[in-house]
Design an enzyme around this catalytic site. Structure first.
Site, PDB file in Angstrom:
ATOM      1  CB  CYS A 260     -10.008   5.392  -0.045  1.00  0.00           C
ATOM      2  SG  CYS A 260      -8.502   6.007   0.734  1.00  0.00           S
TER       3      CYS A 260
ATOM      4  CG  HIS B 125      -6.321   6.178   4.757  1.00  0.00           C
ATOM      5  ND1 HIS B 125      -5.501   5.510   3.890  1.00  0.00           N
ATOM      6  CD2 HIS B 125      -5.502   6.879   5.592  1.00  0.00           C
ATOM      7  CE1 HIS B 125      -4.246   5.802   4.177  1.00  0.00           C
ATOM      8  NE2 HIS B 125      -4.229   6.617   5.204  1.00  0.00           N
TER       9      HIS B 125
ATOM     10  CD  GLU C 228      -1.953   8.686   7.016  1.00  0.00           C
ATOM     11  OE1 GLU C 228      -0.936   8.892   7.695  1.00  0.00           O
ATOM     12  OE2 GLU C 228      -2.210   7.592   6.482  1.00  0.00           O
TER      13      GLU C 228
ATOM     14  CB  CYS D  80      -3.125   0.800  -2.355  1.00  0.00           C
ATOM     15  SG  CYS D  80      -3.113   2.525  -2.839  1.00  0.00           S
ATOM     16  CG  ASN D  81      -9.522   1.313  -3.075  1.00  0.00           C
ATOM     17  OD1 ASN D  81     -10.467   0.759  -3.610  1.00  0.00           O
ATOM     18  ND2 ASN D  81      -9.239   1.161  -1.791  1.00  0.00           N
TER      19      ASN D  81
ATOM     20  CG  ASP E 225      -1.737   1.244   1.375  1.00  0.00           C
ATOM     21  OD1 ASP E 225      -2.354   1.633   0.364  1.00  0.00           O
ATOM     22  OD2 ASP E 225      -1.780   1.856   2.456  1.00  0.00           O
ATOM     23  CB  SER E 226       0.142   4.781  -0.607  1.00  0.00           C
ATOM     24  OG  SER E 226      -1.024   4.822   0.191  1.00  0.00           O
TER      25      SER E 226
ATOM     26  CE1 TYR F 239       2.675   5.298  -3.371  1.00  0.00           C
ATOM     27  CE2 TYR F 239       1.376   3.408  -4.063  1.00  0.00           C
ATOM     28  CZ  TYR F 239       2.588   3.946  -3.683  1.00  0.00           C
ATOM     29  OH  TYR F 239       3.696   3.141  -3.613  1.00  0.00           O
TER      30      TYR F 239
END
Ligand code: DGL
Length: 277
Positions: free
Chosen positions: A184, A186, A152, A73-74, A10-11, A42
């Site tokens: 996503c 997150h 985040e 990761c989308n 993932d990013s 990303y």
């Protein structure tokens, strides 16, 4: 083949939601997770950049002898899934197909909303994948800049989160859309706030569990699944600061993380790239 690890990338931290679902569902597997935190986010990068990053990370995981790759990761799935499937000798699972399959099962109206980063929304990957999978869905895709930052920064609830989510979603939802795909990695952490804004009658679908199920099905089909009794392990690598990654990752998931190691760009055969946005 069976005894080899599974590579997940993932990013940054977001894919940990997918990793956690895999730990729960596949306790016998060895998992290697690579979070490209140094080049995160990303979601604001170009397709070409994401293809380059994904190719280098996949190559480094394949060098570590993985039996399959999970693009957790989308944005990276949107930009690079087809390319990785063409170029690498192991099966590659992304997060878009699993999320859509789950939405198709849950939605009664067949009208769904996919929310994601800009690069995911622009790519049209959800529409194209639904067509390829033969899913009869009417899809509205919305870019939700600002959501990743809330997660985040650990601000997933409270007035500020409510305001950002409300501003983005309220004007765009119609009464016939009964399902939202959290497109996503997150966004599952914003689930409570999103539900508060759109109403609890709207189902929220996260691809984390669905992706783990897809991996399990693949392992069962190929005979590559390791038993719980074989006792799997997790290794976490990051291109960024490992101490920070571990601290934020623990906050992100709410569970302790194992030690995190740094992976150098030279090992990825790649270079750091400044953010484009
Ligand atoms: N992992 C990314 C995704 O699922 C979100 C974070 C980022 O923009 O890097 O799209």
């Amino acid at each position: 083949m069976r005894s080899r690890p599974i590579g997940v990338f993932d990013s940054g931290l977001g894919g940990l939601t997918v990793l956690q679902s895999m730990i729960d569902l596949l306790p016998g597997e060895d998992l290697i997770y690579l979070g490209d935190t140094a080049r995160y986010p990303y979601g604001e990068r170009s397709v070409e950049e994401l293809q380059r990053f994904a190719r280098a990370i996949a190559a480094s995981l394949v060098d570590r002898d993985v039996k399959l790759l999970v693009v957790a990761c989308n944005s990276a799935t949107a930009a690079a899934l087809d390319l990785l499937r063409e170029e690498f000798p192991v099966p590659v699972v992304g997060v878009v197909g699993p999320g859509l399959r789950a939405a198709a099962t849950v939605s009664r109206t067949g009208r769904i909303v996919v929310i994601g980063t800009r690069v995911t929304a622009r790519s049209g990957v959800y529409e194209a994948t639904a067509e390829r999978l033969g899913l009869d869905l009417t899809i509205t895709t919305l870019a939700c800049p600002g959501f990743v930052e809330l997660v985040e920064e650990g601000r997933t609830e409270g007035p500020e989160a409510l305001r950002v989510v409300r501003d983005r979603l309220e004007p765009r939802l119609s009464a016939r859309e009964d399902t939202i795909v959290l497109g996503c990695t997150h966004f599952p952490l914003l689930g409570r706030t999103i539900s508060e804004v759109v109403g609890r009658h709207v189902a929220l679908v996260s691809s984390a569990d669905e992706t783990a199920f897809e991996v399990r099905d693949l392992l069962l089909r190929t005979g590559w699944m390791r038993d719980r009794s074989e006792g799997g392990g997790v290794r976490i690598l990051t291109t960024g600061d490992p101490v920070r990654f571990r601290r934020l990752g623990q906050r992100f998931l709410g569970v302790p993380l194992p030690a995190v190691a740094r992976v150098a760009f030279s090992e990825l055969g790649d270079a750091p790239v400044p953010r484009t946005a």
